[in-house]
Design a protein around this motif. Structure first.
Motif, PDB file in Angstrom:
ATOM      1  N   GLU A 143       0.818  -1.207   0.000  1.00 52.03           N
ATOM      2  CA  GLU A 143       0.000   0.000   0.000  1.00 52.03           C
ATOM      3  C   GLU A 143       0.860   1.268   0.000  1.00 52.03           C
ATOM      4  N   GLY A 144       2.156   1.120  -0.208  1.00 49.40           N
ATOM      5  CA  GLY A 144       3.071   2.247  -0.073  1.00 49.40           C
ATOM      6  C   GLY A 144       3.839   2.117   1.233  1.00 49.40           C
ATOM      7  N   VAL A 145       4.721   3.064   1.505  1.00 51.09           N
ATOM      8  CA  VAL A 145       5.465   3.055   2.767  1.00 51.09           C
ATOM      9  C   VAL A 145       4.454   3.047   3.917  1.00 51.09           C
ATOM     10  N   ALA A 146       4.673   2.169   4.887  1.00 45.85           N
ATOM     11  CA  ALA A 146       3.663   1.912   5.923  1.00 45.85           C
ATOM     12  C   ALA A 146       3.603   3.027   6.971  1.00 45.85           C
ATOM     13  N   THR A 147       3.086   4.184   6.569  1.00 45.72           N
ATOM     14  CA  THR A 147       2.930   5.308   7.493  1.00 45.72           C
ATOM     15  C   THR A 147       1.461   5.636   7.747  1.00 45.72           C
ATOM     16  N   ASP A 148       0.554   4.928   7.086  1.00 44.87           N
ATOM     17  CA  ASP A 148      -0.880   5.178   7.225  1.00 44.87           C
ATOM     18  C   ASP A 148      -1.429   4.315   8.352  1.00 44.87           C
ATOM     19  N   LEU A 149      -1.955   4.957   9.388  1.00 46.20           N
ATOM     20  CA  LEU A 149      -2.475   4.198  10.528  1.00 46.20           C
ATOM     21  C   LEU A 149      -3.629   3.283  10.125  1.00 46.20           C
ATOM     22  N   ASP A 150      -4.361   3.655   9.070  1.00 38.83           N
ATOM     23  CA  ASP A 150      -5.478   2.819   8.634  1.00 38.83           C
ATOM     24  C   ASP A 150      -5.020   1.450   8.152  1.00 38.83           C
ATOM     25  N   GLU A 151      -3.756   1.368   7.712  1.00 35.92           N
ATOM     26  CA  GLU A 151      -3.264   0.093   7.193  1.00 35.92           C
ATOM     27  C   GLU A 151      -3.141  -0.958   8.289  1.00 35.92           C
ATOM     28  N   ARG A 152      -3.063  -0.527   9.536  1.00 34.94           N
ATOM     29  CA  ARG A 152      -2.885  -1.477  10.628  1.00 34.94           C
ATOM     30  C   ARG A 152      -3.995  -2.521  10.658  1.00 34.94           C
ATOM     31  N   GLU A 153      -5.239  -2.087  10.445  1.00 44.56           N
ATOM     32  CA  GLU A 153      -6.362  -3.024  10.482  1.00 44.56           C
ATOM     33  C   GLU A 153      -6.255  -4.069   9.384  1.00 44.56           C
ATOM     34  N   ARG A 154      -5.884  -3.639   8.186  1.00 47.07           N
ATOM     35  CA  ARG A 154      -5.775  -4.574   7.067  1.00 47.07           C
ATOM     36  C   ARG A 154      -4.588  -5.520   7.258  1.00 47.07           C
ATOM     37  N   LEU A 155      -3.489  -5.006   7.791  1.00 41.39           N
ATOM     38  CA  LEU A 155      -2.317  -5.836   8.035  1.00 41.39           C
ATOM     39  C   LEU A 155      -2.638  -6.930   9.044  1.00 41.39           C
TER      40      LEU A 155
END
Length: 250
Positions: A143-155
């Protein structure tokens, strides 16, 4: 000295984590100052240790580690002024928060790990090392460099109940209930990727064990992954950097 201001149990955890950073350097699983290893602080379930940003893995010391909470806030005065990489916080905080049984998380950007992460079919179960992860490895899309807090749920959703994951177009991840287990999983996963890259480069036909053999081998590894075995493997690896102990535990 930093050790005078913290509990003995935390200091020992810091020493173990600093040693793990140096082991990763010894096995060439580093990416300059990037990638991260984190460890949950013993008796403090909402706090974990992570590297001070800007320190090379082969120079990591117990005093270089930073105690933060799941929101990325530094929680102790003796760590104030130290920097933490945002991407490291996002990936590691997600797993520590969602999986309370996880003690240690390792994330790498090795050339072979990333090479396999670009393959549509991911890890190929062509070696004994790879078969350790048969039906036991997760995947997470880039999803790009992992700086988006929203990505935590998907990860976290993609990891599910597994311990290892390939971050597509990015790298590898291992999450263990102990430092020893996380290291053992990452060592085998990295070696499996190295074997796959070499095998593909040969250009010849490969032999593919049957699904039944792959599952049987994975179950054998499940039985072997006893806490005493992975601890013994970790302690054996520590002898490779034994001369550095006074430095990394400072």
């Amino acid at each position: 000295m930093l050790a005078q201001h913290i509990s003995e149990v935390e200091w020992q955890a810091r020493c173990e984590l600093a040693a793990l950073y140096r082991l990763m350097a010894h096995f060439r699983m580093t990416d300059l100052i990037d990638t991260h290893i984190s460890m949950r602080v013993p008796n403090e379930p909402n706090h974990f240790l992570i590297n001070r940003y800007g320190i090379l893995f082969d120079q990591m010391k117990a005093s270089d580690l930073v105690k933060i909470d799941h929101d990325g806030h530094i929680v102790e005065a003796y760590d104030e002024g130290k920097n933490v990489n945002v991407a490291g916080f996002v990936i590691h905080s997600a797993i520590h928060h969602a999986r309370p049984e996880i003690h240690c998380v390792i994330h790498t950007h090795t050339a072979d790990g990333i090479a396999v992460s670009t393959q549509k079919d991911g890890l190929a179960f062509i070696s004994q090392h790879a078969m350790k992860f048969y039906n036991r490895i997760a995947y997470h899309d880039f999803e790009g460099v992992a700086t988006d807090l929203d990505e935590r749920e998907r990860l976290v959703a993609d990891l599910g109940d597994k311990r290892t994951m390939i971050l597509r177009n990015h790298g590898l991840l291992a999450a263990g209930i102990s430092t020893h287990q996380a290291f053992h999983d990452m060592f085998f996963l990295e070696r499996a990727c190295q074997i796959q890259v070499k095998a593909l480069s040969m250009g010849g036909q490969m032999t593919w064990p049957s699904p039944e053999v792959c599952e049987h081998t994975a179950q054998q590894f499940d039985e072997e992954d006893h806490p005493e075995y992975v601890k013994m493997a970790f302690e054996a690896a520590l002898t490779l950097i034994a001369t550095q102990k006074a430095d990394y535990c400072s």
